[in-house]
Scaffold this motif. Structure first.
Motif, PDB file in Angstrom:
ATOM      1  N   GLY A  23       0.818  -1.215   0.000  1.00  0.00           N
ATOM      2  CA  GLY A  23       0.000   0.000   0.000  1.00  0.00           C
ATOM      3  C   GLY A  23       0.849   1.261   0.000  1.00  0.00           C
ATOM      4  N   GLU A  24       1.933   1.250   0.778  1.00  0.00           N
ATOM      5  CA  GLU A  24       2.840   2.416   0.821  1.00  0.00           C
ATOM      6  C   GLU A  24       3.472   2.663  -0.541  1.00  0.00           C
ATOM      7  N   THR A  25       3.949   1.592  -1.181  1.00  0.00           N
ATOM      8  CA  THR A  25       4.556   1.722  -2.511  1.00  0.00           C
ATOM      9  C   THR A  25       3.542   2.242  -3.520  1.00  0.00           C
ATOM     10  N   SER A  26       2.324   1.735  -3.443  1.00  0.00           N
ATOM     11  CA  SER A  26       1.267   2.183  -4.354  1.00  0.00           C
ATOM     12  C   SER A  26       0.949   3.657  -4.136  1.00  0.00           C
ATOM     13  N   LEU A  27       0.922   4.084  -2.883  1.00  0.00           N
ATOM     14  CA  LEU A  27       0.645   5.493  -2.581  1.00  0.00           C
ATOM     15  C   LEU A  27       1.770   6.394  -3.075  1.00  0.00           C
ATOM     16  N   ASN A  28       3.012   5.932  -2.971  1.00  0.00           N
ATOM     17  CA  ASN A  28       4.139   6.698  -3.518  1.00  0.00           C
ATOM     18  C   ASN A  28       4.001   6.870  -5.020  1.00  0.00           C
ATOM     19  N   THR A  29       3.613   5.787  -5.706  1.00  0.00           N
ATOM     20  CA  THR A  29       3.395   5.845  -7.149  1.00  0.00           C
ATOM     21  C   THR A  29       2.236   6.784  -7.477  1.00  0.00           C
ATOM     22  N   LEU A  30       1.175   6.704  -6.680  1.00  0.00           N
ATOM     23  CA  LEU A  30       0.006   7.557  -6.882  1.00  0.00           C
ATOM     24  C   LEU A  30       0.353   9.023  -6.714  1.00  0.00           C
ATOM     25  N   LEU A  31       1.232   9.316  -5.764  1.00  0.00           N
ATOM     26  CA  LEU A  31       1.672  10.698  -5.543  1.00  0.00           C
ATOM     27  C   LEU A  31       2.347  11.251  -6.788  1.00  0.00           C
ATOM     28  N   GLY A  32       3.219  10.439  -7.409  1.00  0.00           N
ATOM     29  CA  GLY A  32       3.882  10.859  -8.639  1.00  0.00           C
ATOM     30  C   GLY A  32       2.907  11.046  -9.782  1.00  0.00           C
ATOM     31  N   MET A  33       1.919  10.154  -9.877  1.00  0.00           N
ATOM     32  CA  MET A  33       0.913  10.260 -10.941  1.00  0.00           C
ATOM     33  C   MET A  33       0.059  11.507 -10.767  1.00  0.00           C
ATOM     34  N   ALA A  34      -0.351  11.769  -9.524  1.00  0.00           N
ATOM     35  CA  ALA A  34      -1.165  12.956  -9.244  1.00  0.00           C
ATOM     36  C   ALA A  34      -0.384  14.227  -9.550  1.00  0.00           C
ATOM     37  N   ASP A  35       0.898  14.229  -9.204  1.00  0.00           N
ATOM     38  CA  ASP A  35       1.785  15.359  -9.497  1.00  0.00           C
ATOM     39  C   ASP A  35       1.811  15.622 -11.005  1.00  0.00           C
ATOM     40  N   THR A  36       2.008  14.559 -11.775  1.00  0.00           N
ATOM     41  CA  THR A  36       2.085  14.670 -13.231  1.00  0.00           C
ATOM     42  C   THR A  36       0.770  15.174 -13.821  1.00  0.00           C
ATOM     43  N   LEU A  37      -0.343  14.617 -13.359  1.00  0.00           N
ATOM     44  CA  LEU A  37      -1.657  15.012 -13.881  1.00  0.00           C
ATOM     45  C   LEU A  37      -1.960  16.485 -13.604  1.00  0.00           C
ATOM     46  N   MET A  38      -1.672  16.925 -12.382  1.00  0.00           N
ATOM     47  CA  MET A  38      -1.978  18.309 -12.019  1.00  0.00           C
ATOM     48  C   MET A  38      -1.089  19.299 -12.750  1.00  0.00           C
ATOM     49  N   ILE A  39       0.181  18.947 -12.914  1.00  0.00           N
ATOM     50  CA  ILE A  39       1.089  19.834 -13.644  1.00  0.00           C
ATOM     51  C   ILE A  39       0.653  19.959 -15.102  1.00  0.00           C
ATOM     52  N   SER A  40       0.295  18.842 -15.729  1.00  0.00           N
ATOM     53  CA  SER A  40      -0.139  18.884 -17.128  1.00  0.00           C
ATOM     54  C   SER A  40      -1.437  19.666 -17.279  1.00  0.00           C
ATOM     55  N   HIS A  41      -2.317  19.590 -16.266  1.00  0.00           N
ATOM     56  CA  HIS A  41      -3.616  20.262 -16.356  1.00  0.00           C
ATOM     57  C   HIS A  41      -3.522  21.757 -16.072  1.00  0.00           C
ATOM     58  N   PHE A  42      -2.752  22.119 -15.022  1.00  0.00           N
ATOM     59  CA  PHE A  42      -2.731  23.512 -14.577  1.00  0.00           C
ATOM     60  C   PHE A  42      -1.616  24.347 -15.203  1.00  0.00           C
ATOM     61  N   ILE A  43      -0.522  23.718 -15.632  1.00  0.00           N
ATOM     62  CA  ILE A  43       0.633  24.504 -16.097  1.00  0.00           C
ATOM     63  C   ILE A  43       0.865  24.331 -17.595  1.00  0.00           C
ATOM     64  N   GLY A  44       1.097  23.100 -18.048  1.00  0.00           N
ATOM     65  CA  GLY A  44       1.308  22.904 -19.485  1.00  0.00           C
ATOM     66  C   GLY A  44       2.369  21.869 -19.795  1.00  0.00           C
ATOM     67  N   THR A  45       2.595  21.675 -21.096  1.00  0.00           N
ATOM     68  CA  THR A  45       3.478  20.594 -21.540  1.00  0.00           C
ATOM     69  C   THR A  45       4.949  20.869 -21.256  1.00  0.00           C
ATOM     70  N   ASP A  46       5.382  22.129 -21.350  1.00  0.00           N
ATOM     71  CA  ASP A  46       6.782  22.448 -21.044  1.00  0.00           C
ATOM     72  C   ASP A  46       7.107  22.122 -19.585  1.00  0.00           C
ATOM     73  N   ALA A  47       6.182  22.493 -18.693  1.00  0.00           N
ATOM     74  CA  ALA A  47       6.376  22.203 -17.271  1.00  0.00           C
ATOM     75  C   ALA A  47       6.376  20.700 -17.033  1.00  0.00           C
ATOM     76  N   LEU A  48       5.494  20.006 -17.726  1.00  0.00           N
ATOM     77  CA  LEU A  48       5.425  18.550 -17.577  1.00  0.00           C
ATOM     78  C   LEU A  48       6.737  17.900 -18.005  1.00  0.00           C
ATOM     79  N   ALA A  49       7.306  18.399 -19.113  1.00  0.00           N
ATOM     80  CA  ALA A  49       8.586  17.859 -19.591  1.00  0.00           C
ATOM     81  C   ALA A  49       9.708  18.157 -18.602  1.00  0.00           C
ATOM     82  N   GLY A  50       9.776  19.392 -18.112  1.00  0.00           N
ATOM     83  CA  GLY A  50      10.829  19.776 -17.173  1.00  0.00           C
ATOM     84  C   GLY A  50      10.772  18.978 -15.889  1.00  0.00           C
ATOM     85  N   VAL A  51       9.565  18.816 -15.348  1.00  0.00           N
ATOM     86  CA  VAL A  51       9.386  18.039 -14.117  1.00  0.00           C
ATOM     87  C   VAL A  51       9.702  16.570 -14.373  1.00  0.00           C
ATOM     88  N   GLY A  52       9.341  16.083 -15.547  1.00  0.00           N
ATOM     89  CA  GLY A  52       9.625  14.687 -15.897  1.00  0.00           C
ATOM     90  C   GLY A  52      11.113  14.390 -15.918  1.00  0.00           C
TER      91      GLY A  52
END
Length: 202
Positions: A23-52
């Motif tokens: 469960g802890e490992t899954s939550l860590n993965t979920l945190l990264g996924m949520a981070d990626t989704l929110m950055i792509s939605h609120f900021i844009g593709t350049d930010a998504l690439a830089g964070v990636g």
């Protein structure tokens, strides 16, 4: 039948210990996924690439330190089973000190050589600037991240796999809440873009 019951009990004990760790490992993965989704939605593709690109470096560090702390878990577990608490405390203390010292070293090196680190990528100026902004903030959390790995390793070795899972779950909720406010700039929070994402994650 007794042998069957014995193995069933052992298997059940393993599952009880393993499920919170999963469960802890899954939550860590979920945190990264949520981070990626929110950055792509609120900021844009350049930010998504830089964070990636930044997260590739961070994930490499996480992999190294997670592997390092597996040894600590094994040693703590052995002494916990023997009820040799003096040795357990000594190993736990050494694990925390080593993780803390390495965290400080890596954070310092990351800050000093951030330009050289990102020279390994062929990035556009816009993406590179975002990646550096995100990296400078996120690398500061390295000290605390590495310390948290040591605490989690000690707890797991002592048979407590639930507490790291609960803490990771809280971190997910807290980070998601901050993302919703800091990324778009809601209420008292200014629109911080990638820096807001990094601060929330940190």
């Amino acid at each position: 039948m007794r042998l069957y019951d014995k193995y069933k009990k052992i298997l059940f004990g393993i599952i009880i210990l393993a499920l919170p760790a999963i469960g802890e490992t899954s939550l860590n993965t979920l945190l990264g996924m949520a981070d990626t989704l929110m950055i792509s939605h609120f900021i844009g593709t350049d930010a998504l690439a830089g964070v990636g690109f930044t997260n590739q470096i961070v994930m490499m560090l996480i992999f190294i330190f997670t592997s390092f702390n597996i040894g600590a878990t094994a040693l703590v577990s052995r002494n916990y089973g023997k009820q040799d608490y003096n040795a357990l405390n000594k190993i736990a203390g050494q694990t925390v000190v080593i993780n803390g010292c390495l965290g400080i070293i890596i954070t310092t090196l990351g800050m000093l050589f951030k330009e050289q680190i990102f020279n390994i990528y062929d990035l556009s100026p816009e993406v590179r600037e975002i990646a550096l902004t995100y990296f400078v903030i996120i690398i500061v959390s390295g000290i605390f991240m590495f310390l948290s790995f040591s605490f989690a390793a000690i707890l797991r070795g002592s048979g407590d796999t639930k507490t790291p899972m609960y803490i990771t779950g809280f971190a997910n909720l807290f980070c998601g809440y901050l993302h919703l406010w800091a990324l778009p700039g809601v209420g008292p929070f200014p629109q911080m873009g990638p820096a807001g994402a990094a601060l929330s994650t940190t």
